[in-house]
Motif scaffolding. Structure first.
Motif, PDB file in Angstrom:
ATOM      1  N   MET A  82       0.824  -1.215   0.000  1.00  0.00           N
ATOM      2  CA  MET A  82       0.000   0.000   0.000  1.00  0.00           C
ATOM      3  C   MET A  82       0.854   1.259   0.000  1.00  0.00           C
ATOM      4  N   ILE A  83       1.879   1.305   0.871  1.00  0.00           N
ATOM      5  CA  ILE A  83       2.687   2.523   0.952  1.00  0.00           C
ATOM      6  C   ILE A  83       3.607   2.643  -0.254  1.00  0.00           C
ATOM      7  N   ALA A  84       4.130   1.516  -0.759  1.00  0.00           N
ATOM      8  CA  ALA A  84       5.018   1.549  -1.928  1.00  0.00           C
ATOM      9  C   ALA A  84       4.250   2.007  -3.164  1.00  0.00           C
ATOM     10  N   ASP A  85       3.034   1.499  -3.342  1.00  0.00           N
ATOM     11  CA  ASP A  85       2.228   1.892  -4.505  1.00  0.00           C
ATOM     12  C   ASP A  85       1.792   3.349  -4.409  1.00  0.00           C
ATOM     13  N   LYS A  86       1.463   3.778  -3.215  1.00  0.00           N
ATOM     14  CA  LYS A  86       1.074   5.177  -3.027  1.00  0.00           C
ATOM     15  C   LYS A  86       2.235   6.105  -3.375  1.00  0.00           C
ATOM     16  N   LEU A  87       3.424   5.722  -2.954  1.00  0.00           N
ATOM     17  CA  LEU A  87       4.624   6.511  -3.259  1.00  0.00           C
ATOM     18  C   LEU A  87       4.902   6.499  -4.758  1.00  0.00           C
ATOM     19  N   ALA A  88       4.797   5.324  -5.372  1.00  0.00           N
ATOM     20  CA  ALA A  88       5.055   5.203  -6.813  1.00  0.00           C
ATOM     21  C   ALA A  88       4.087   6.057  -7.622  1.00  0.00           C
ATOM     22  N   GLN A  89       2.816   6.065  -7.226  1.00  0.00           N
ATOM     23  CA  GLN A  89       1.810   6.832  -7.972  1.00  0.00           C
ATOM     24  C   GLN A  89       2.065   8.331  -7.915  1.00  0.00           C
ATOM     25  N   GLU A  90       2.508   8.829  -6.748  1.00  0.00           N
ATOM     26  CA  GLU A  90       2.753  10.268  -6.650  1.00  0.00           C
ATOM     27  C   GLU A  90       3.998  10.669  -7.440  1.00  0.00           C
ATOM     28  N   ILE A  91       5.041   9.845  -7.398  1.00  0.00           N
ATOM     29  CA  ILE A  91       6.237  10.142  -8.188  1.00  0.00           C
ATOM     30  C   ILE A  91       5.905  10.077  -9.673  1.00  0.00           C
ATOM     31  N   LEU A  92       5.112   9.074 -10.065  1.00  0.00           N
ATOM     32  CA  LEU A  92       4.670   8.959 -11.454  1.00  0.00           C
ATOM     33  C   LEU A  92       3.896  10.197 -11.879  1.00  0.00           C
ATOM     34  N   GLN A  93       2.972  10.661 -11.017  1.00  0.00           N
ATOM     35  CA  GLN A  93       2.152  11.821 -11.360  1.00  0.00           C
ATOM     36  C   GLN A  93       2.992  13.084 -11.461  1.00  0.00           C
TER      37      GLN A  93
ATOM     38  N   ILE B 283       9.617   0.649  -7.902  1.00  0.00           N
ATOM     39  CA  ILE B 283       9.130   0.455  -6.530  1.00  0.00           C
ATOM     40  C   ILE B 283       7.677   0.022  -6.462  1.00  0.00           C
ATOM     41  N   ALA B 284       6.951   0.155  -7.562  1.00  0.00           N
ATOM     42  CA  ALA B 284       5.541  -0.239  -7.569  1.00  0.00           C
ATOM     43  C   ALA B 284       5.425  -1.753  -7.360  1.00  0.00           C
ATOM     44  N   VAL B 285       4.376  -2.159  -6.663  1.00  0.00           N
ATOM     45  CA  VAL B 285       4.173  -3.574  -6.360  1.00  0.00           C
ATOM     46  C   VAL B 285       2.864  -4.087  -6.971  1.00  0.00           C
ATOM     47  N   GLY B 286       1.789  -3.347  -6.782  1.00  0.00           N
ATOM     48  CA  GLY B 286       0.478  -3.761  -7.281  1.00  0.00           C
ATOM     49  C   GLY B 286       0.444  -3.823  -8.802  1.00  0.00           C
ATOM     50  N   THR B 287      -0.329  -4.751  -9.343  1.00  0.00           N
ATOM     51  CA  THR B 287      -0.398  -4.970 -10.792  1.00  0.00           C
ATOM     52  C   THR B 287      -0.858  -3.727 -11.537  1.00  0.00           C
ATOM     53  N   LEU B 288      -1.917  -3.081 -11.062  1.00  0.00           N
ATOM     54  CA  LEU B 288      -2.464  -1.915 -11.752  1.00  0.00           C
ATOM     55  C   LEU B 288      -1.481  -0.745 -11.749  1.00  0.00           C
ATOM     56  N   VAL B 289      -0.846  -0.531 -10.613  1.00  0.00           N
ATOM     57  CA  VAL B 289       0.113   0.576 -10.522  1.00  0.00           C
ATOM     58  C   VAL B 289       1.332   0.306 -11.396  1.00  0.00           C
ATOM     59  N   LYS B 290       1.828  -0.934 -11.371  1.00  0.00           N
ATOM     60  CA  LYS B 290       2.973  -1.282 -12.219  1.00  0.00           C
ATOM     61  C   LYS B 290       2.625  -1.123 -13.699  1.00  0.00           C
ATOM     62  N   GLN B 291       1.406  -1.514 -14.063  1.00  0.00           N
ATOM     63  CA  GLN B 291       0.983  -1.402 -15.461  1.00  0.00           C
ATOM     64  C   GLN B 291       0.922   0.059 -15.905  1.00  0.00           C
TER      65      GLN B 291
ATOM     66  N   CYS C 265       2.585   2.573 -14.617  1.00  0.00           N
ATOM     67  CA  CYS C 265       3.958   3.079 -14.698  1.00  0.00           C
ATOM     68  C   CYS C 265       4.631   2.617 -15.987  1.00  0.00           C
ATOM     69  N   LYS C 266       4.434   1.335 -16.319  1.00  0.00           N
ATOM     70  CA  LYS C 266       5.066   0.789 -17.522  1.00  0.00           C
ATOM     71  C   LYS C 266       4.540   1.457 -18.784  1.00  0.00           C
ATOM     72  N   GLU C 267       3.250   1.729 -18.827  1.00  0.00           N
ATOM     73  CA  GLU C 267       2.667   2.403 -19.994  1.00  0.00           C
ATOM     74  C   GLU C 267       3.302   3.774 -20.198  1.00  0.00           C
ATOM     75  N   ASN C 268       3.512   4.492 -19.112  1.00  0.00           N
ATOM     76  CA  ASN C 268       4.127   5.816 -19.221  1.00  0.00           C
ATOM     77  C   ASN C 268       5.588   5.724 -19.646  1.00  0.00           C
ATOM     78  N   VAL C 269       6.300   4.744 -19.107  1.00  0.00           N
ATOM     79  CA  VAL C 269       7.702   4.551 -19.504  1.00  0.00           C
ATOM     80  C   VAL C 269       7.789   4.185 -20.979  1.00  0.00           C
ATOM     81  N   ASP C 270       6.914   3.284 -21.430  1.00  0.00           N
ATOM     82  CA  ASP C 270       6.921   2.872 -22.845  1.00  0.00           C
ATOM     83  C   ASP C 270       6.614   4.055 -23.759  1.00  0.00           C
ATOM     84  N   THR C 271       5.661   4.896 -23.357  1.00  0.00           N
ATOM     85  CA  THR C 271       5.311   6.063 -24.166  1.00  0.00           C
ATOM     86  C   THR C 271       6.487   7.025 -24.279  1.00  0.00           C
TER      87      THR C 271
END
Length: 404
Positions: free
Chosen positions: A268-279, A307-315, A317-323
């Motif tokens: 939960m905390i890792a995904d929350k952190l990943a989402q804010e850095i991504l945003q 650092i993302a762990v959850g499937t949706l958050v990792k997906q 992040c990956k979409e943005n990296v690929d773009t």
């Protein structure tokens, strides 16, 4: 040799030590030492006792106030019990022999004697001896043996405060652990703990501050969101993302030492952190004209993905990296491409209008001017990407084809 090794205040300034007594010394012994100190201090003479142990602990500069404070700290049974957890007791003939060695500066010999037979006093005294040189492995091992035996714990309470004190023996192990963690980094203690209940107790004390630190850092980063000037917003979000990444990296690594990545609390905390850095990276990229915007944003997006762990958050992040990976090569020449695209469209319109009367259709000089306007942008792309770059060759070919 030993004076600078020990950092624990509960040992250096233990009131039993300041009063020169064992934790289970009789009240009359404590009173006798107190009177002696008052007499010496009254005439300005220093006073010392065998249990000062200056070979191992910091020197004591006794004053009237210090002595009075030590007495006050031992006024209540629960306080007497607390400080006893971190001081010596003497109950057996072997203790007498061991303390003679300890006071003489022979700590190893004293510990050898206490190791010969496991008793309440031998375990308690070995705990204190181990803490003096910061040997947390031995201290924890002896503590687990002592507090894992409720008979020993009951003996410790009765030895120190008798039967009249209202002390919950089941709380003593956690009182000991909490006091230890107050003065020593939890990470130095946790690896040595075998008891699962102790490990869980200590982990909680270590984990909560780390999660709070990450939560607070995320909240600070979110404050940089806004609808202001695009350039300022882009700079603010990029800075916030980098700061968030830097300020939480160590905390997240420590958290991973305590929790597995499969642990829901960690996820939960890792995904929350990943989402804010991504945003932060997304907001920066969408509001900037920097030529290196993909690289700057990619720096944040790649870390978020790592650092993302959850499937949706990792997906996500990956979409943005690929773009970013896809558009990065041409992003550096985006302005040139935009102008050339308009010029190519103008040339194509010239072809499409060639059926019109001459006075209406595009004239040859107009076409020549468009081609001339293309040259600076083509040279710029060539300079930035190289003459052999696929994108440069394609764009240059498109201009030539449209002109022909």
């Amino acid at each position: 040799m030993f004076v600078n090794e020990i950092r624990m205040n509960v040992l250096n300034n233990n009131p039993y030590r300041l009063l020169g007594v064992y934790a289970n010394s009789l009240t009359k012994e404590r009173l006798a030492n107190h009177n002696r100190m008052k007499a010496f201090l009254k005439v300005g003479k220093p006073v010392s006792f065998p249990l000062d142990l200056p070979q191992y602990l910091q020197p004591i500069n006794r004053t009237d106030a210090l002595v009075a404070d030590a007495d006050a700290k031992l006024a209540l049974p629960k306080d007497q019990m607390f400080y006893a957890l971190f001081w010596f007791i003497k109950t057996t003939p072997l203790d007498d022999i061991a303390f003679n060695h300890l006071i003489a500066g022979e700590r190893n010999k004293a510990e050898d004697i206490w190791q010969k037979k496991e008793t309440l006093s031998s375990l308690q005294n070995r705990i204190v001896c181990a803490l003096m040189p910061n040997d947390y492995a031995r201290a924890v091992s002896c503590a687990e043996a002592l507090y894992g035996n409720m008979q020993y714990v009951g003996q410790l309470v009765s030895t120190v405060i008798g039967t009249g004190g209202n002390v919950d023996v089941t709380d003593l192990p956690f009182t000991f652990l909490d006091a230890l963690c107050e003065e020593i980094d939890v990470q130095k203690i946790l690896p040595h703990i075998e008891n699962s209940i102790w490990k869980e107790h200590i982990s909680g004390k270590a984990i909560n501050p780390l999660i709070d630190t990450i939560q607070n850092a995320i909240a600070i980063a979110k404050k940089s969101r806004g609808n202001g000037d695009n350039v300022l917003l882009a700079k603010a979000r990029l800075s916030a993302g980098k700061c968030l990444m830097k300020s939480t990296k160590e905390c997240l690594l420590q958290l991973r030492n305590y929790l597995s990545t499969s642990d829901l609390q960690y996820q939960m905390i890792a995904d929350k952190l990943a989402q804010e850095i991504l945003q932060c990276g997304i907001d920066y990229f969408n509001n900037t004209n920097d030529d290196d915007a993909p690289q700057q944003a990619m720096f944040l997006q790649n870390y978020a993905l790592s650092i993302a762990v959850g499937t949706l958050v990792k997906q996500r992040c990956k979409e943005n990296v690929d773009t970013l990976t896809e558009i990065a090569p041409q992003y550096v020449v985006k302005n040139e491409l935009s102008r050339l695209t308009k010029h190519i469209q103008e040339l194509r319109e010239s072809k499409d209008n060639s059926w019109l009367p001459l006075e209406v259709s595009r004239s040859l000089p107009d076409i020549r001017k468009i081609i001339t306007d293309c040259i600076p942008d083509l040279l710029a792309i060539k300079g930035k990407m190289g003459a052999n770059a696929d994108l440069y060759i394609k764009v240059a070919s498109a201009v030539v084809s449209a002109a022909v």
